[in-house]
Write a protein that holds these residues in place. Structure first.
Motif, PDB file in Angstrom:
ATOM      1  N   ASN A  35       0.823  -1.209   0.000  1.00 37.86           N
ATOM      2  CA  ASN A  35       0.000   0.000   0.000  1.00 37.86           C
ATOM      3  C   ASN A  35       0.856   1.258   0.000  1.00 37.86           C
ATOM      4  N   THR A  36       1.881   1.277   0.862  1.00 35.17           N
ATOM      5  CA  THR A  36       2.765   2.440   0.962  1.00 35.17           C
ATOM      6  C   THR A  36       3.583   2.628  -0.308  1.00 35.17           C
ATOM      7  N   ALA A  37       4.132   1.529  -0.822  1.00 29.83           N
ATOM      8  CA  ALA A  37       4.952   1.607  -2.034  1.00 29.83           C
ATOM      9  C   ALA A  37       4.134   2.080  -3.229  1.00 29.83           C
ATOM     10  N   SER A  38       2.904   1.646  -3.316  1.00 27.83           N
ATOM     11  CA  SER A  38       2.029   2.080  -4.405  1.00 27.83           C
ATOM     12  C   SER A  38       1.830   3.589  -4.361  1.00 27.83           C
ATOM     13  N   ALA A  39       1.625   4.125  -3.164  1.00 28.90           N
ATOM     14  CA  ALA A  39       1.440   5.574  -3.012  1.00 28.90           C
ATOM     15  C   ALA A  39       2.709   6.326  -3.394  1.00 28.90           C
ATOM     16  N   ARG A  40       3.847   5.839  -2.951  1.00 29.14           N
ATOM     17  CA  ARG A  40       5.114   6.506  -3.256  1.00 29.14           C
ATOM     18  C   ARG A  40       5.433   6.481  -4.739  1.00 29.14           C
ATOM     19  N   LEU A  41       5.046   5.401  -5.415  1.00 32.24           N
ATOM     20  CA  LEU A  41       5.288   5.286  -6.850  1.00 32.24           C
ATOM     21  C   LEU A  41       4.273   6.072  -7.670  1.00 32.24           C
ATOM     22  N   GLY A  42       3.208   6.522  -7.044  1.00 32.99           N
ATOM     23  CA  GLY A  42       2.177   7.280  -7.748  1.00 32.99           C
ATOM     24  C   GLY A  42       1.372   6.439  -8.720  1.00 32.99           C
ATOM     25  N   LEU A  43       1.174   5.167  -8.407  1.00 29.28           N
ATOM     26  CA  LEU A  43       0.412   4.288  -9.300  1.00 29.28           C
ATOM     27  C   LEU A  43      -1.068   4.659  -9.266  1.00 29.28           C
ATOM     28  N   ASN A  44      -1.666   4.714 -10.430  1.00 25.48           N
ATOM     29  CA  ASN A  44      -3.060   5.160 -10.523  1.00 25.48           C
ATOM     30  C   ASN A  44      -4.057   4.097 -10.093  1.00 25.48           C
ATOM     31  N   ASP A  45      -3.792   2.858 -10.490  1.00 28.39           N
ATOM     32  CA  ASP A  45      -4.736   1.783 -10.204  1.00 28.39           C
ATOM     33  C   ASP A  45      -4.415   1.110  -8.869  1.00 28.39           C
ATOM     34  N   LYS A  46      -5.445   0.628  -8.214  1.00 30.35           N
ATOM     35  CA  LYS A  46      -5.231  -0.139  -7.003  1.00 30.35           C
ATOM     36  C   LYS A  46      -4.502  -1.441  -7.330  1.00 30.35           C
ATOM     37  N   ILE A  47      -3.670  -1.907  -6.399  1.00 31.27           N
ATOM     38  CA  ILE A  47      -2.940  -3.148  -6.596  1.00 31.27           C
ATOM     39  C   ILE A  47      -3.872  -4.311  -6.296  1.00 31.27           C
ATOM     40  N   LYS A  48      -4.030  -5.202  -7.253  1.00 26.91           N
ATOM     41  CA  LYS A  48      -4.925  -6.349  -7.093  1.00 26.91           C
ATOM     42  C   LYS A  48      -4.171  -7.483  -6.398  1.00 26.91           C
ATOM     43  N   ILE A  49      -4.691  -7.899  -5.255  1.00 23.29           N
ATOM     44  CA  ILE A  49      -3.996  -8.915  -4.478  1.00 23.29           C
ATOM     45  C   ILE A  49      -4.926 -10.073  -4.118  1.00 23.29           C
ATOM     46  N   PHE A  50      -4.282 -11.223  -3.857  1.00 26.06           N
ATOM     47  CA  PHE A  50      -4.940 -12.380  -3.263  1.00 26.06           C
ATOM     48  C   PHE A  50      -4.360 -12.577  -1.859  1.00 26.06           C
ATOM     49  N   LEU A  51      -5.159 -13.045  -0.946  1.00 25.22           N
ATOM     50  CA  LEU A  51      -4.658 -13.480   0.339  1.00 25.22           C
ATOM     51  C   LEU A  51      -4.307 -14.965   0.226  1.00 25.22           C
ATOM     52  N   GLN A  52      -3.059 -15.295   0.528  1.00 28.17           N
ATOM     53  CA  GLN A  52      -2.614 -16.684   0.438  1.00 28.17           C
ATOM     54  C   GLN A  52      -2.955 -17.418   1.729  1.00 28.17           C
ATOM     55  N   VAL A  53      -3.595 -18.576   1.584  1.00 27.38           N
ATOM     56  CA  VAL A  53      -4.062 -19.349   2.728  1.00 27.38           C
ATOM     57  C   VAL A  53      -3.384 -20.722   2.734  1.00 27.38           C
ATOM     58  N   ASN A  54      -2.866 -21.109   3.862  1.00 30.72           N
ATOM     59  CA  ASN A  54      -2.214 -22.417   4.013  1.00 30.72           C
ATOM     60  C   ASN A  54      -3.268 -23.449   4.402  1.00 30.72           C
ATOM     61  N   THR A  55      -4.065 -23.861   3.437  1.00 31.55           N
ATOM     62  CA  THR A  55      -5.165 -24.791   3.721  1.00 31.55           C
ATOM     63  C   THR A  55      -4.663 -26.195   4.032  1.00 31.55           C
ATOM     64  N   SER A  56      -3.455 -26.521   3.614  1.00 32.19           N
ATOM     65  CA  SER A  56      -2.896 -27.847   3.901  1.00 32.19           C
ATOM     66  C   SER A  56      -2.261 -27.918   5.287  1.00 32.19           C
ATOM     67  N   GLU A  57      -2.061 -26.748   5.910  1.00 32.60           N
ATOM     68  CA  GLU A  57      -1.456 -26.640   7.238  1.00 32.60           C
ATOM     69  C   GLU A  57      -0.052 -27.261   7.296  1.00 32.60           C
ATOM     70  N   GLU A  58       0.668 -27.169   6.174  1.00 32.83           N
ATOM     71  CA  GLU A  58       2.054 -27.646   6.154  1.00 32.83           C
ATOM     72  C   GLU A  58       2.961 -26.576   6.759  1.00 32.83           C
ATOM     73  N   LYS A  59       3.808 -26.987   7.688  1.00 35.34           N
ATOM     74  CA  LYS A  59       4.644 -26.035   8.415  1.00 35.34           C
ATOM     75  C   LYS A  59       5.624 -25.305   7.505  1.00 35.34           C
TER      76      LYS A  59
END
Length: 247
Positions: free
Chosen positions: A128-152
């Protein structure tokens, strides 16, 4: 080279279409992403000349290098007068699918369309901070990564932490959560893979149902070469395929 890639593409798309038929889904809702890790640049060019797929890398440095080479190649191709208009595909969209260190965020952001591997508030805040500093016009599209396998040994959020992080990230003005991502264990046992994918879909449906995220929250990024068919059956909208495409 192109013939082999074309054959692989046809087979993969056929498998996706059959999986969608079994799941009563529309195949057009599944995006095939080509993972170019360790793939020679000439092979990537051959793929793009066959079909302009999105591309993905798991390491920032490799993505930067491949991005630069493909951009130069596309620019040269667009300049050729004897290439038909329909063959003049543009620069592909890039996806970052591997673990992302905060000190690599600034150099990555101008190059990618999606980041699939956000797994902490600190990383989200850095993006979020880097996007603002770079002056990017579009929001950064992200996924939340989930450890559904619960592998350490795997990165990703614990299943019980996803909703809370989604609520926090939604307050960051330069980010847009478009979905969730997971990786199943490297196994031939598709029941184990299916469990991981089903679990992610259930978390997605809970977040979607409670309107934690806005209408942009639409995607499940799950499934790789060994398990993309199972992932599609369980609702994947993006599958990340490398070996099955290039081997």
């Amino acid at each position: 080279m192109k013939e082999k890639i074309a054959e692989n593409l046809k087979r993969i798309k056929g498998n996706i279409a059959e999986a969608c038929l079994r799941a009563k889904r529309d195949p057009s809702r599944v995006r095939l992403i080509a993972v170019t890790k360790t793939v020679d640049i000439d092979v990537i060019r051959a793929l793009l000349e066959t079909e302009p797929l999105d591309l993905a890398e798991s390491r920032v440095q490799e993505l930067i290098q491949h991005h630069a080479m493909i951009r130069e190649s596309v620019s040269r191709r667009l300049a050729l007068p004897n290439i038909a208009t329909e063959q003049k595909s543009g620069t592909p969209q890039w996806h970052m699918i591997g673990h992302l260190q905060r000190n690599k965020v600034k150099q990555l952001l101008p190059l990618v369309k999606y980041i699939h591997s956000v797994d902490s508030l600190r990383l989200a805040e850095e993006i979020n901070t880097a996007s603002a500093r770079l002056g990017l016009n579009d929001k950064i599209k992200i996924f939340l990564q989930v450890n559904t396998s619960e592998e350490k040994q795997k990165y990703g959020l614990a299943v019980g932490a996803v909703k809370a992080l989604a609520e926090q990230v939604e307050t960051l003005p330069n980010l847009q959560i478009v979905g969730l991502m997971t990786m199943a264990p490297l196994t031939d046992n598709q029941d184990i893979c299916r469990f991981c994918f089903t679990r992610l879909r259930e978390i997605f449906e809970e977040i979607h149902g409670e309107k934690v995220c806005g209408p942009h929250f639409q995607h499940l990024s799950m499934g790789m070469s060994q398990d993309y068919v199972t992932a599609v059956e369980e609702g994947a909208t993006m599958v990340r395929v490398g070996t099955a495409l290039f081997s």
